[in-house]
Design an enzyme around this catalytic site. Structure first.
Site, short mmCIF file in Angstrom:
data_model
loop_
_atom_site.label_atom_id
_atom_site.label_comp_id
_atom_site.label_asym_id
_atom_site.label_seq_id
_atom_site.Cartn_x
_atom_site.Cartn_y
_atom_site.Cartn_z
N GLY B 64 0.79 -1.23 0.00
CA GLY B 64 0.00 0.00 0.00
C GLY B 64 0.82 1.27 0.00
O GLY B 64 1.94 1.32 -0.50
N SER B 65 0.23 2.29 0.60
CA SER B 65 0.75 3.65 0.52
C SER B 65 2.14 3.80 1.12
O SER B 65 2.56 3.05 2.01
CB SER B 65 -0.21 4.57 1.27
OG SER B 65 0.40 5.78 1.59
#
Lengths: 424, 140
Positions: B64-65
């Site tokens: 993810g981020s």
């Protein structure tokens, strides 16, 4: 890790305490990953995430120094932050500087963001405020080393532009901006840029929606490995690759991909794999497309009161297209349309008259942020619609708001009617 | 009760002992981990609703981020961080997350920790010597 004499001097304080802290963090980082040396970076992009505790200083940088020391240098001791050495820009923070009240941002958050922006400007940490810095001039040429945050921008840097970066964090970009350096490992090295999985694309992947769904599906399967897409018949635009990048970094951790015959290190499948055999061969056809589409639909109520577009941030082209779709129309009562773009792009949209068309139709162009980063949505939002797999994925986790996912046209239609009518 | 010994490489030094929490799927910081409480908040994740605080966190890697490390950083400052971190796949996100947690961290194991450690096992981590000792909660 081998350090040059200059780097050793930086570590030992020749450029001040903050640079010494930055070098210490880069050494801890480099040693942890077994890097042999540091390399110079040509650009750094880094986020601003407030801790909600930093109080704005009145003409005083002490709170900023403490904030930066903790979060950008991993130092609980506050040190004076000097000007950056590398070409550095901000990615997102929590508010639009003009529309923050529409956004629902509190006065307190506004004051902190305002203060931090002022301090960042003073040290040369440039106010791009976008998840898509490549739309506003931060574009590496093939082979250029960068230290970028923003999981959606990293795969574009590596795969599409041929630049070289790992998905850095706030701490490592903080150290990189003050030193101009980053450990030489991961995607900076040729041997880590070769494909792992061959993806045989059996469906005609054409629209932005198709590219987003393919990125979302494959990202979940390959996680942090490098997929090599083969069999692409229609040349994708940058926008389509942006959807694919952002989606693959949400369902998985894709930092690089290849598209045979399209991206610069995949002239052929053999070059993409560096003459290694694929670890596995994956199929992407209509069933896989549908599977990803269905996983993204977390909403069931067709009444939509919030439409979010521009994740990753829109370029002028999408804003132009939306302004044409909205010309002479108005969004439904109780509906909200927020379109997100870099502030530099919004300045062009203002001059081109697109902003006026969108505002007349009841929508807004917002800059510098996004709903998931700001954690704000229009009051009363129960269901939202978006053309971004990333926003659909994260909004469901962070804000517990169910999503409809579809094309930009589906979303604009939902804003106009207040109902979701998109179909697979 | 038998003990299992794993050998690996130090990411961050130190020693810790505690109960294991095992993430069998990668999770994201942004949208995956609550900064205040250290709770897994992604409903799609098998550890949804559980906290990593005060545990030996065993995981494959990050996803993810890019704010992954920031989430671990905040979790530490809020006193909800893990006691140690053991992982397999070194991405920048994972490595920075481990470094800013200021706890012992290891990777590069001779035996995949996910294959031998289960939730609730007692785990002793000595990152300086590169040794992890696992005491099974249940005999298999």
């Amino acid at each position: 890790m081998r350090l040059t004499n200059e780097e050793k001097a930086m570590r030992d304080g020749s450029c001040g305490l903050a640079v010494a802290k930055a070098m210490d963090l880069l050494i801890r980082y480099g040693d942890a990953v077994g890097a042999e040396n540091l390399i110079d970076v040509s650009s750094v992009s880094a986020g601003i995430i407030t801790d909600g505790k930093t109080a704005p200083g009145k003409g005083d940088t002490a709170p900023f120094d403490a904030f930066f020391s903790e979060f950008y240098l991993d130092s609980s001791e506050s040190v004076k932050i000097p000007r950056v050495r590398a070409n550095t820009c901000t990615i997102l923070h929590e508010m639009d500087s003009k529309l923050w009240q529409v956004q629902g941002v509190s006065q307190k958050t506004h004051d902190i963001c305002d203060y931090l922006e002022d301090c960042c400007n003073r040290i040369g940490f440039a106010p791009a405020y976008t998840c898509a810095p490549y739309l506003v001039g931060y574009v590496p040429v093939k082979g250029e080393h960068c230290a970028w945050m923003e999981s959606s921008a990293v795969p574009l840097c590596n795969s599409v532009f041929g630049g070289r970066t790992n998905t850095e964090g706030i701490e490592s970009t903080g150290a990189a901006m003050l030193t101009g350096k980053i450990p030489n490992w991961g995607y900076h090295l040729d041997e880590n840029r070769r494909g792992h999985y061959l993806v045989e694309v059996e469906h005609d992947v054409i629209s932005g929606r198709d590219w987003g769904l393919m990125g979302y599906y494959i990202g979940h399967v390959v996680q942090e490995k490098i997929p090599v897409y083969s069999g692409i018949k229609n040349l994708p635009s940058l926008r389509k690759l942006m959807y694919c990048s952002a989606a693959g970094a949400s369902s998985g951790g894709v930092e690089m991909f290849h598209i045979v015959g399209v991206t610069p290190e995949a002239y052929t499948a053999e070059t993409a794999f560096g003459n290694r055999k694929p670890a596995d061969v994956l199929k992407f056809g209509k069933n896989e497309l549908k599977d990803a589409y269905e996983r993204l639909q977390t909403a069931s109520d067709p009444d939509v009161n919030f439409v979010m577009l521009g994740c990753p941030h829109y370029s002028l082209e999408e804003i132009w297209r939306i302004s044409m779709m909205l010309e002479g129309k108005h969004i439904a009562d109780h509906s909200n349309l927020w379109v997100f773009a870099p502030n530099a792009i919004k300045a062009m949209a203002d001059r081109a008259g697109y902003t006026a068309v969108i505002e007349k139709a009841g929508g807004y162009i917002m800059c510098d942020t996004c709903p998931c980063i700001a954690e704000t949505v229009p009051a009363g939002t129960k269901v939202f619609a978006t053309d971004s797999p990333k926003q659909a994925h994260h909004m469901h986790s962070i804000m517990k708001i169910p999503a409809w996912y579809g094309s930009m046209e589906d979303c604009v239609n939902a804003a106009l009617t207040g109902r979701w009518e998109g179909e697979f | 009760m038998g003990e299992i010994i794993l050998r690996g490489r130090k990411v961050a030094g130190g020693r810790a002992e505690g109960e294991a929490i095992v993430a069998r799927e990668n999770f994201s910081g942004f949208g995956g981990l609550d900064r205040e409480t250290g709770m897994i908040i992604d409903e799609r994740h098998p550890l949804y609703g559980r906290c990593i605080g005060g545990k030996i966190l065993v995981m494959n890697g990050a996803k993810g981020s890019s704010s992954f490390s920031t989430h671990f950083h905040h979790v530490r400052l809020n006193g909800a961080g893990p006691l140690a971190i053991l992982y397999n796949v070194a991405t920048s996100k994972m490595v920075m997350g481990a470094i800013v947690s200021h706890v012992p961290a290891m990777t590069g194991f001779d035996i995949d920790p996910l294959s031998v450690i289960e939730d609730g096992d007692l785990v002793r981590v000595d990152a300086d010597s590169g040794v992890v000792c696992v005491v099974k909660a249940r005999s298999s």
